[in-house]
Design a protein around this motif. Sequence first.
Motif, PDB file in Angstrom:
ATOM      1  N   SER A 130       0.814  -1.215   0.000  1.00  0.00           N
ATOM      2  CA  SER A 130       0.000   0.000   0.000  1.00  0.00           C
ATOM      3  C   SER A 130       0.848   1.266   0.000  1.00  0.00           C
ATOM      4  N   LEU A 131       2.102   1.169   0.451  1.00  0.00           N
ATOM      5  CA  LEU A 131       2.997   2.323   0.459  1.00  0.00           C
ATOM      6  C   LEU A 131       3.743   2.480  -0.863  1.00  0.00           C
ATOM      7  N   SER A 132       3.678   1.481  -1.735  1.00  0.00           N
ATOM      8  CA  SER A 132       4.389   1.531  -3.007  1.00  0.00           C
ATOM      9  C   SER A 132       3.539   2.275  -4.035  1.00  0.00           C
ATOM     10  N   SER A 189       3.115   0.164  -7.317  1.00  0.00           N
ATOM     11  CA  SER A 189       2.157  -0.934  -7.198  1.00  0.00           C
ATOM     12  C   SER A 189       0.729  -0.411  -7.203  1.00  0.00           C
ATOM     13  N   GLN A 190       0.487   0.688  -6.499  1.00  0.00           N
ATOM     14  CA  GLN A 190      -0.850   1.284  -6.483  1.00  0.00           C
ATOM     15  C   GLN A 190      -1.252   1.763  -7.875  1.00  0.00           C
ATOM     16  N   ARG A 230      -4.479   0.399 -10.096  1.00  0.00           N
ATOM     17  CA  ARG A 230      -5.529   1.284 -10.641  1.00  0.00           C
ATOM     18  C   ARG A 230      -5.608   1.161 -12.158  1.00  0.00           C
ATOM     19  N   ASP A 231      -4.465   1.040 -12.816  1.00  0.00           N
ATOM     20  CA  ASP A 231      -4.457   0.923 -14.266  1.00  0.00           C
ATOM     21  C   ASP A 231      -5.125  -0.391 -14.705  1.00  0.00           C
ATOM     22  N   LEU A 232      -4.839  -1.473 -13.991  1.00  0.00           N
ATOM     23  CA  LEU A 232      -5.458  -2.756 -14.325  1.00  0.00           C
ATOM     24  C   LEU A 232      -6.975  -2.722 -14.117  1.00  0.00           C
TER      25      LEU A 232
END
Length: 473
Positions: free
Chosen positions: A253-255, A258-259, A263-265
Amino acid sequence: MEYEHVAALRKVHPAWKLLRADNAALILCFLGEVFADGNRGSVPAPELEAALDEFLYQINDPQNPDYPKSAKDYLADWADGSAGFLRRFYPLEDEVLHYEVTPAFEKAYSWVRSLGKREFVGTQSRLETVVEMLRSIVRGTETSPEKRLEDLKAQREAINAQIAAVEAGELEFMDETKIRELYQQIGITARELLSDFRQVEENFREQYRTNREHIVSSVGKSQKEVLDDLVRSRSEINQTDEGKSFGAFWKFSLSASSQEELRDLLAKVSALSAVDTDRRLLAIPNDWAEAADRTQRAVRKMSEQLRRFLDDWLRFKNRRVLDLANSITANALKMRDNPPEIGMYIDIPGIAISLPFERPLYQKPAQTSVDSQGITEGELPDDEALFNQMFVDQMRLLDNLRQVIPPRASAELEDILEVYPIEQGVEEVLGYMTLDDDALEIEIEAEETRIQVKTNEGDLKTLKMPKVKVTRK
């Protein structure tokens, strides 16, 4: 399930009590809308009372209301210890009462929500998920390097076949039924993960209560022992499966990358024509991050409260010691002008007395004569043994073990020696058995085995030795 266990759950479990309550529909609809669907952590009591009062006004018949109590009374009943649907508390440095739902409510709400009829029940995606999970476990625990290489090569060949098909213009698309099935499974898993955060927070809170009880009941222990126990307890929480899993999720959640990928997916999948877009699922990354942050803040606040409680306990202990010292000082001042006549007696089995005349007189040390005449040259000792010492590089042995044994797995020493044959004779075997590393555990078993060892002279000999099991942590 055993009958006695189910009967006990029916009587004492808060989730079962909720489903049996007369106003279960009111509890599930209102609290579910505010906390579960709204992804709220804790809500101030005035705000929750106003929302419940408005909800009651909408569903009640003015002439014959189904729920005649006030909103404040209903919230008090639901937070009562015998119910356990709500938890009421005062946050740190806040004078306003707050409410939050318990994990038992989340379980009951999820179960009732699952009773609704779904558009279709997909089985293929879940079967593939189970198979993929089993495959991941088997791959991650395989101890044979040959089988791992064989599996990796098979994956590489499959990927190469897909690349060749794409280069040839042969594109294979997922059918719409499987897309909807996977999208449905994603939504269910995302909502379950949100509700699981409350259980994780409750487990941390239970550990906090256990630590407080440990401090209060630590009679006869020193301050250092109490602090060591608490630090060890906190370290054990972080090392549990639940603590490690939550720590990994918190890092995710801090990356930012990755976030952004998540969201893009979600945006790409929601744009597909085969998907009936769930708008709440688009906001699930924010909901996850908020729920994880809420759990992290709760753990931090519990740590601060525990530290304050420990400070108060230590202050009380120090004050008690100071009171005892002041009491002794006051009694001594009272007795200074009128000391007791008896005095103090100490029982001693005997007193060691050493008289000066019992010591021996000084004696002049005897002189030793050395004849330095007629010294002849002797033979030098054989120093070949000094230059034939063998050095076994333990770092090389550790590297060999790390190459063969994956993390959290074990292997027999004779199997390891088949991959990395002995190069320095029996000394190298003893080097494996005496390795001292925190990440390894060497276990010598009672059963015996025989291995072939080449000596320094090049002779092949059979070494009879106990079986040795090497475990990598």
